[in-house]
Design an enzyme around this catalytic site. Structure first.
Site, PDB file in Angstrom:
ATOM      1  N   GLY A  63     -19.549  29.111  16.035  1.00 13.08           N
ATOM      2  CA  GLY A  63     -19.284  29.787  14.771  1.00 13.08           C
ATOM      3  C   GLY A  63     -20.463  30.606  14.269  1.00 13.08           C
ATOM      4  CG  HIS A  64     -20.298  32.268  10.277  1.00 10.75           C
ATOM      5  ND1 HIS A  64     -21.229  32.077   9.296  1.00 10.75           N
ATOM      6  CD2 HIS A  64     -19.205  31.571   9.888  1.00 10.75           C
ATOM      7  CE1 HIS A  64     -20.728  31.323   8.340  1.00 10.75           C
ATOM      8  NE2 HIS A  64     -19.498  30.990   8.677  1.00 10.75           N
ATOM      9  CG  ASP A  65     -24.697  33.245   9.813  1.00  8.58           C
ATOM     10  OD1 ASP A  65     -25.608  34.086   9.864  1.00  8.58           O
ATOM     11  OD2 ASP A  65     -23.588  33.485   9.286  1.00  8.58           O
TER      12      ASP A  65
ATOM     13  CB  CYS B 258     -24.059  27.512   8.604  1.00 11.20           C
ATOM     14  SG  CYS B 258     -23.540  29.087   7.909  1.00 11.20           S
TER      15      CYS B 258
END
Length: 309
Positions: A217-219, A237
């Site tokens: 997932g993102h970041d 995150c």
């Protein structure tokens, strides 16, 4: 996400048509989410629960939906909808540019790198030397790939973050302006999906090896020399420190940390942060020896109850 040219508070306020508090010439150098903000960044907040966190963060400009006391050395942008206006800023400074070719002319590809048929490489992508990119891989704009990286068929790097605001009219998407960064000597299996950061980078560090059908997932930041097996789903995150081993069909919550050298056994649900150097199993997650003892006790109890019946 950093701006190519620093902006003033007045310029950003004009762009999104909002009032501001602070010196009109106050310098703004980028936008970021709360967990990665730096001096010069804008962060947005639209819920009283998170006002203090945003106002006291490293961000020096806060896009907020209420007039509040401005912290010393900072500035405010007062918006009736910070989520919407954060998207406006992202779109303005990082607009989507459609591609007309399979490999963008702005892409930089290193020596001895092999690009197999039907690979898509977007704008401003950088790929190092001695890489192998197998068929049907999709590499979105601004992705950075190091040296000696292997990416197997059908993997996608840089799709949008899964990040939405629930409104009465439906789900409103937070536009992604970040990147994917893959360091040297990383292997990615077939049909993996690595989402770009909302404003920062989704990063996979040197020497990490990822099996087929893994989602990141993102970041999220994955450390050096990690092993991640098939059908694992890593939320946004997440911080996975160096030398972590994650076996198949593991899932994680967002915003957690998995400590250095941890081993996550198959089908575990990582519902909270865990320290390194230990083995874990089960949902909710526990140290594997403790979880196996719990299961043995449950089995013993059920057997005794059956015998008493």
């Amino acid at each position: 996400m950093k701006f190519k040219v620093p902006q003033t508070l007045a310029q950003i306020a004009t762009l999104i048509d909002t009032d501001f508090i602070g010196d009109k010439n106050f310098t703004i150098t980028g936008i970021n989410e709360i967990h990665v903000v730096e001096e010069g960044d804008i962060v947005f907040v639209d819920h009283p629960k998170y006002y203090d966190k945003a106002l006291n963060s490293a961000a020096t400009t806060i896009l907020i939906n209420k007039k509040v006391l401005c912290p010393k050395g900072k500035s405010l942008l007062i918006s009736d909808d910070p989520f919407r206006d954060f998207n406006k800023i992202t779109q303005h400074f990082n607009p989507f540019i459609a591609s007309k070719v399979s490999i963008s002319e702005s892409a930089v590809i290193g020596m001895n790198t092999i690009i197999q048929p039907n690979v898509f490489i977007g704008n401003n992508v950088k790929i190092g030397k001695n890489c192998i990119i197998h068929p049907n891989v999709t590499i979105y704009d601004n992705t950075v790939i190091g040296d000696y990286v292997t990416i197997h068929a059908n993997t996608v790097l840089g799709a949008d973050a899964f990040y939405y605001k629930n409104r009465p009219t439906g789900f409103d998407k937070l536009i992604s302006g970040g990147r994917v960064v893959i360091k040297n000597n990383v292997d990615l299996g077939a049909s993996c999906t690595i989402d770009k950061g909302v404003t920062g980078d989704t990063t996979i560090k040197e020497g990490t090896k990822i099996d087929n059908q893994v989602h990141v997932g993102h970041d999220t930041v994955i450390g050096e020399k990690c092993l991640i097996a098939s059908q694992t789903g890593i939320a946004g995150c997440v911080v996975i420190e160096d030398e972590v081993t994650i076996w198949g069909q593991v899932g994680t919550n967002s915003g957690i940390t998995i400590g250095k050298g941890a081993i996550i056994l198959g089908q575990t649900g990582v519902t909270k942060s865990v320290v390194g150097g230990k083995s874990y199993f089960g949902t909710p997650i526990s140290e594997s020896r403790e979880k196996l003892k719990e299961l043995a006790e449950i089995k013993r109890f059920l057997k005794e109850r059956k015998n008493q019946a």
